[in-house]
Design a protein around this motif. Structure first.
Motif, PDB file in Angstrom:
ATOM      1  N   HIS A 156      91.341  81.493  25.626  1.00  0.00           N
ATOM      2  CA  HIS A 156      91.417  81.685  24.189  1.00  0.00           C
ATOM      3  C   HIS A 156      92.813  81.587  23.593  1.00  0.00           C
ATOM      4  O   HIS A 156      92.977  81.722  22.387  1.00  0.00           O
ATOM      5  CB  HIS A 156      90.765  83.009  23.816  1.00  0.00           C
ATOM      6  CG  HIS A 156      89.312  83.052  24.172  1.00  0.00           C
ATOM      7  ND1 HIS A 156      88.334  82.550  23.342  1.00  0.00           N
ATOM      8  CD2 HIS A 156      88.683  83.487  25.297  1.00  0.00           C
ATOM      9  CE1 HIS A 156      87.158  82.697  23.929  1.00  0.00           C
ATOM     10  NE2 HIS A 156      87.339  83.249  25.109  1.00  0.00           N
ATOM     11  N   SER A 191      91.748  78.305  18.914  1.00  0.00           N
ATOM     12  CA  SER A 191      91.662  79.730  19.198  1.00  0.00           C
ATOM     13  C   SER A 191      93.022  80.257  19.640  1.00  0.00           C
ATOM     14  O   SER A 191      93.774  79.560  20.319  1.00  0.00           O
ATOM     15  CB  SER A 191      90.619  79.940  20.309  1.00  0.00           C
ATOM     16  OG  SER A 191      90.473  81.291  20.632  1.00  0.00           O
ATOM     17  N   GLU A 216      82.353  84.918  19.527  1.00  0.00           N
ATOM     18  CA  GLU A 216      83.254  84.145  18.670  1.00  0.00           C
ATOM     19  C   GLU A 216      82.916  84.222  17.184  1.00  0.00           C
ATOM     20  O   GLU A 216      83.670  83.725  16.354  1.00  0.00           O
ATOM     21  CB  GLU A 216      83.269  82.687  19.115  1.00  0.00           C
ATOM     22  CG  GLU A 216      84.033  82.458  20.399  1.00  0.00           C
ATOM     23  CD  GLU A 216      85.540  82.563  20.226  1.00  0.00           C
ATOM     24  OE1 GLU A 216      86.059  82.096  19.192  1.00  0.00           O
ATOM     25  OE2 GLU A 216      86.214  83.110  21.129  1.00  0.00           O
TER      26      GLU A 216
END
Length: 270
Positions: A156, A191, A216
């Motif tokens: 991420h 991200s 998410e």
């Protein structure tokens, strides 16, 4: 004599909703790289809100949090609340002790102020949207918890001293607010986070997931509340993603929905 339907629709479409945009740009715990990124992202969001026919006011909650902010008063005259990214939320606000992994930009005053804004907006029936940290604020505001650190193998973010953006896939669930904006199924996102939603807050639903199972996106089953964990406002994100999300949000703000009741029949307290 009633106005012609065409004139009424034209008038409704031309109404410019007023959005309160919350972001901590001057928090004392913010590193220089974080302030620079947040400023650029806030500018991108502001440009897109204007493009969608909305007016907005940027609240630097890092500065405002030094005094006792009344959330309900602060939201007066606004049609929606948008909470942007920023530093980590203090673990005490979701019932945990800090772990050994490093956090960044932690300012409990900022956390409390934005949590109060989310609760007050939802109780008043205002649409609420959160991006990255903003999604985590929403989850904590409704009683949820966070994973404090996803670890060095997380997909991420790019793991550097000034963490960079990572591209990865998310899968969006059907029949959701998010799907109405971006479509259901797989899409690529930009991200940059080392924390994530753990336990969902009351009434919240997970509506998108990364390949590693990290939540998410979240939505509320009764209020118009939407949070995305990634950064659609990053300049290298999928083209049109920010526009689609801001269009869905501002359209809802423009509608001026009446206040929604909390599932247990009580309003949320700020």
């Amino acid at each position: 004599m009633p106005e012609p339907i065409a004139d009424v629709l034209t008038t409704q479409a031309s109404v410019r909703p007023r959005i309160l945009v919350s972001c901590s740009l001057s928090g004392p715990a913010n590193d220089a790289w974080l302030i620079e990124d947040l400023t650029d992202y806030a500018d991108n969001v502001g440009q897109e809100l204007r493009a969608q026919g909305a007016d907005f006011e940027l609240l630097d909650v890092g500065a405002a949090a030094s005094w006792e902010m009344d959330a309900a008063t602060g939201l007066q005259g606004f049609d929606g609340l948008l909470v942007l990214g920023g530093g980590d939320i203090h673990p005490s606000l979701y019932g945990q002790r800090p772990i050994a992994a490093p956090g960044y930009g932690v300012d409990e005053r900022v956390d409390q102020a934005e949590i109060a804004l989310v609760r007050s907006a939802a109780a008043s029936g205002l649409p609420v949207m959160g991006i990255c940290r903003g999604m985590q604020v929403i989850n904590v505001a409704f009683g949820g918890t966070l994973i404090q650190d996803l670890g060095p193998a997380s997909i991420h973010q790019v793991h550097t001293e000034a963490p960079g953006m990572s591209d990865h896939e998310v899968v969006i669930g059907p029949d959701t607010l998010l799907a109405s904006a971006l479509g259901a199924g797989s899409t690529m996102v930009r991200s940059g986070h080392h924390q994530a939603v753990q336990d969902l807050g009351a009434g919240l639903l997970a509506t998108a997931e990364a390949p590693d199972g990290v939540i998410e996106a979240i939505e509320h089953e009764d209020h118009w509340v939407l949070g995305v964990q990634w950064h659609p406002e990053d300049p290298d994100t999928t083209f049109g993603q920010l526009a689609a999300l801001m269009r869905t949000f501002t359209d809802q703000c423009r509608k001026g929905q009446p206040p929604a009741a909390h599932p247990d029949g009580q309003t949320l307290s700020a």
